[in-house]
Design a protein around this motif. Structure first.
Motif, PDB file in Angstrom:
ATOM      1  N   ILE A  91       1.013  -1.162   0.157  1.00 27.96           N
ATOM      2  CA  ILE A  91       0.132  -0.058  -0.136  1.00 27.96           C
ATOM      3  C   ILE A  91       0.875   1.257   0.019  1.00 27.96           C
ATOM      4  CG2 ILE A  91      -1.632   1.335   1.336  1.00 27.96           C
ATOM      5  CD1 ILE A  91      -2.702  -0.973   0.089  1.00 27.96           C
ATOM      6  N   ASP A  92       1.916   1.308   0.603  1.00 30.58           N
ATOM      7  CA  ASP A  92       2.834   2.253   0.880  1.00 30.58           C
ATOM      8  C   ASP A  92       3.390   2.730  -0.651  1.00 30.58           C
ATOM      9  OD1 ASP A  92       2.469   2.989   3.379  1.00 30.58           O
ATOM     10  OD2 ASP A  92       4.172   1.571   4.079  1.00 30.58           O
ATOM     11  N   ARG A  93       3.828   1.545  -1.245  1.00 31.54           N
ATOM     12  CA  ARG A  93       4.276   1.613  -2.611  1.00 31.54           C
ATOM     13  C   ARG A  93       3.291   2.361  -3.547  1.00 31.54           C
ATOM     14  NH1 ARG A  93       7.386  -4.095  -3.458  1.00 31.54           N
ATOM     15  NH2 ARG A  93       8.580  -3.974  -1.429  1.00 31.54           N
ATOM     16  N   PHE A  94       1.973   1.854  -3.415  1.00 29.83           N
ATOM     17  CA  PHE A  94       0.964   2.385  -4.240  1.00 29.83           C
ATOM     18  C   PHE A  94       0.821   3.626  -4.155  1.00 29.83           C
ATOM     19  CE2 PHE A  94      -0.975  -2.186  -4.447  1.00 29.83           C
ATOM     20  CZ  PHE A  94      -0.313  -2.337  -5.568  1.00 29.83           C
ATOM     21  N   ARG A  95       0.752   4.241  -2.566  1.00 29.20           N
ATOM     22  CA  ARG A  95       0.557   5.379  -2.391  1.00 29.20           C
ATOM     23  C   ARG A  95       1.801   6.499  -2.812  1.00 29.20           C
ATOM     24  NH1 ARG A  95      -2.567   7.157   1.802  1.00 29.20           N
ATOM     25  NH2 ARG A  95      -0.978   8.376   2.730  1.00 29.20           N
ATOM     26  N   SER A  96       2.850   5.984  -3.213  1.00 31.44           N
ATOM     27  CA  SER A  96       4.063   6.827  -3.643  1.00 31.44           C
ATOM     28  C   SER A  96       3.957   7.025  -5.295  1.00 31.44           C
ATOM     29  CB  SER A  96       5.355   6.280  -3.098  1.00 31.44           C
ATOM     30  OG  SER A  96       5.396   4.950  -4.093  1.00 31.44           O
ATOM     31  N   LEU A  97       3.086   6.145  -5.828  1.00 28.79           N
ATOM     32  CA  LEU A  97       2.877   6.360  -7.326  1.00 28.79           C
ATOM     33  C   LEU A  97       1.877   7.471  -7.410  1.00 28.79           C
ATOM     34  CD1 LEU A  97       2.631   2.534  -8.159  1.00 28.79           C
ATOM     35  CD2 LEU A  97       4.640   4.168  -8.266  1.00 28.79           C
ATOM     36  N   PRO A  98       1.847   8.169  -8.689  1.00 30.43           N
ATOM     37  CA  PRO A  98       1.003   9.068  -9.183  1.00 30.43           C
ATOM     38  C   PRO A  98      -0.178   8.526  -9.655  1.00 30.43           C
ATOM     39  CG  PRO A  98       2.694   8.843 -10.859  1.00 30.43           C
ATOM     40  CD  PRO A  98       3.115   7.878  -9.746  1.00 30.43           C
ATOM     41  N   MET A  99      -1.233   7.884  -8.807  1.00 31.53           N
ATOM     42  CA  MET A  99      -2.361   7.309  -9.210  1.00 31.53           C
ATOM     43  C   MET A  99      -3.372   7.961  -8.304  1.00 31.53           C
ATOM     44  SD  MET A  99      -2.147   3.554  -7.660  1.00 31.53           S
ATOM     45  CE  MET A  99      -1.299   2.799  -8.871  1.00 31.53           C
ATOM     46  N   ALA A 100      -4.882   7.710  -8.773  1.00 32.13           N
ATOM     47  CA  ALA A 100      -5.844   8.020  -7.867  1.00 32.13           C
ATOM     48  C   ALA A 100      -5.924   7.598  -6.636  1.00 32.13           C
ATOM     49  CB  ALA A 100      -7.001   8.034  -8.653  1.00 32.13           C
ATOM     50  N   ARG A 101      -6.093   8.123  -5.480  1.00 29.82           N
ATOM     51  CA  ARG A 101      -6.423   7.499  -4.142  1.00 29.82           C
ATOM     52  C   ARG A 101      -7.168   6.331  -4.097  1.00 29.82           C
ATOM     53  NH1 ARG A 101      -1.662   8.421  -1.837  1.00 29.82           N
ATOM     54  NH2 ARG A 101      -1.258  11.019  -1.338  1.00 29.82           N
ATOM     55  N   SER A 102      -8.356   6.574  -4.905  1.00 32.46           N
ATOM     56  CA  SER A 102      -9.589   5.761  -4.794  1.00 32.46           C
ATOM     57  C   SER A 102      -9.197   4.458  -5.773  1.00 32.46           C
ATOM     58  CB  SER A 102     -10.914   6.275  -5.504  1.00 32.46           C
ATOM     59  OG  SER A 102     -10.617   6.650  -6.898  1.00 32.46           O
ATOM     60  N   ALA A 103      -8.010   4.323  -6.422  1.00 37.07           N
ATOM     61  CA  ALA A 103      -7.746   3.419  -7.317  1.00 37.07           C
ATOM     62  C   ALA A 103      -7.541   2.140  -6.739  1.00 37.07           C
ATOM     63  CB  ALA A 103      -6.469   3.745  -8.207  1.00 37.07           C
ATOM     64  N   VAL A 104      -6.790   2.055  -5.439  1.00 33.58           N
ATOM     65  CA  VAL A 104      -6.399   0.895  -5.024  1.00 33.58           C
ATOM     66  C   VAL A 104      -7.629   0.122  -4.301  1.00 33.58           C
ATOM     67  CG1 VAL A 104      -5.302  -0.225  -2.875  1.00 33.58           C
ATOM     68  CG2 VAL A 104      -4.056   1.448  -4.255  1.00 33.58           C
ATOM     69  N   LEU A 105      -8.603   1.098  -3.929  1.00 34.55           N
ATOM     70  CA  LEU A 105      -9.802   0.148  -3.287  1.00 34.55           C
ATOM     71  C   LEU A 105     -10.752  -0.128  -4.213  1.00 34.55           C
ATOM     72  CD1 LEU A 105     -10.567   2.682  -0.335  1.00 34.55           C
ATOM     73  CD2 LEU A 105      -9.158   0.601  -0.221  1.00 34.55           C
ATOM     74  N   ALA A 106     -11.022   0.794  -5.442  1.00 31.52           N
ATOM     75  CA  ALA A 106     -11.788   0.437  -6.744  1.00 31.52           C
ATOM     76  C   ALA A 106     -11.343  -0.887  -7.024  1.00 31.52           C
ATOM     77  CB  ALA A 106     -11.861   1.539  -7.413  1.00 31.52           C
ATOM     78  N   GLY A 107      -9.888  -1.039  -7.368  1.00 26.63           N
ATOM     79  CA  GLY A 107      -9.535  -2.170  -7.960  1.00 26.63           C
ATOM     80  C   GLY A 107      -9.579  -3.418  -7.061  1.00 26.63           C
TER      81      GLY A 107
END
Length: 254
Positions: A91-107
């Motif tokens: 999750i920390d790696r995902f948060r460091s990427l330039p992606m939408a905050r909702s993308a991890v949960l929606a995915g």
């Protein structure tokens, strides 16, 4: 960030989770064993002891309940998956990427909905072997499958919030089943509500699981569906309206 980019990010996370399911087939195996065992147990152990209206087979009565139970129990995996990703630092790696905050949960919720489609399809096949049939035709049958997936998707957001709040795999699993068990077993999923004590009947009649199971029975057996459907959609809209913003807010505050 544009909506198109956010959708693209969510699809990337969805693909990542689905690939993981394929690489770890035991995740799918254990997701399917439990509902199959419950279906066999309720059909052959309790089916003969439960009184139903004349002409209604227990397998036709219980299958909508098994569908909803499968989707609701499966929603626990959403929270477990997020808690596991948190513990591994993903999750920390995902948060460091330039992606939408909702993308991890929606995915995550989208991939788990696809997994639910696989499990529900398997349950339909097992049910057909035991004598279950869609008596209202193809259109209502497809509507029933869609309703199950939507209901499971709504519950996945509750589980997502629990996983993000607890941040421990074992604790998330325990916390998930604590609130799911009363909803599923104190409902019309496996027995008619009329057989319950008055105090439990009051709860069971207003339980979102009961409302959705009754809507599924109307779609699979035939009969009036409008009242049951709008009540089920009202519950799903309320759940999503509350828990989607809470889960996204919790994710942003990690």
């Amino acid at each position: 960030m544009s909506a198109t980019a956010a959708v693209g990010d969510a699809l990337v996370i969805t693909r990542r989770n689905l690939v993981r399911y394929l690489r770890v087939p035991t995740l799918l195996m254990f997701s399917t064993i439990q509902p199959v065992m419950l279906l066999l147990l309720f059909t052959y152990v309790f089916g003969g002891a439960i009184k139903l209206p004349p002409g209604l087979e227990y397998i036709d009565f219980v299958m909508p309940g098994i569908f909803v139970q499968t989707a609701v129990f499966g929603s626990v995996q959403t929270g477990i998956g997020l808690a596991e990703d948190l513990s591994k630092g993903l999750i920390d790696r995902f948060r460091s990427l330039p992606m939408a905050r909702s993308a991890v949960l929606a995915g995550r919720t989208t991939s788990d909905t696809v997994r639910n489609l696989f499990v529900v399809s398997l349950m339909i096949g097992v049910g057909f072997l035991l004598g279950f049939r869609f008596h209202a035709g193809l259109g209502p049958a497809l509507g029933a499958i869609g309703l199950v997936l939507l209901f499971g998707h709504a519950f996945q957001w509750i589980s997502a919030l629990i996983g993000l709040a607890v941040q421990d795999v074992e604790a998330t699993q325990a916390a998930g089943f604590v609130w799911i068990f009363p909803l599923v077993f104190a409902s019309s999923a496996f027995v008619p509500i009329e057989t319950m004590p008055d105090w439990m009947r009051w709860f069971a009649e207003r339980n979102p699981v009961s409302v959705t199971v009754d809507a599924l029975r109307a779609l699979t057996l035939g009969g009036p569906t409008t009242t049951h459907l709008w009540q089920a959609f009202a519950w799903m809209a309320a759940i999503l309206g509350v828990f989607v913003p809470l889960a996204i807010r919790r994710y942003r505050r990690l």
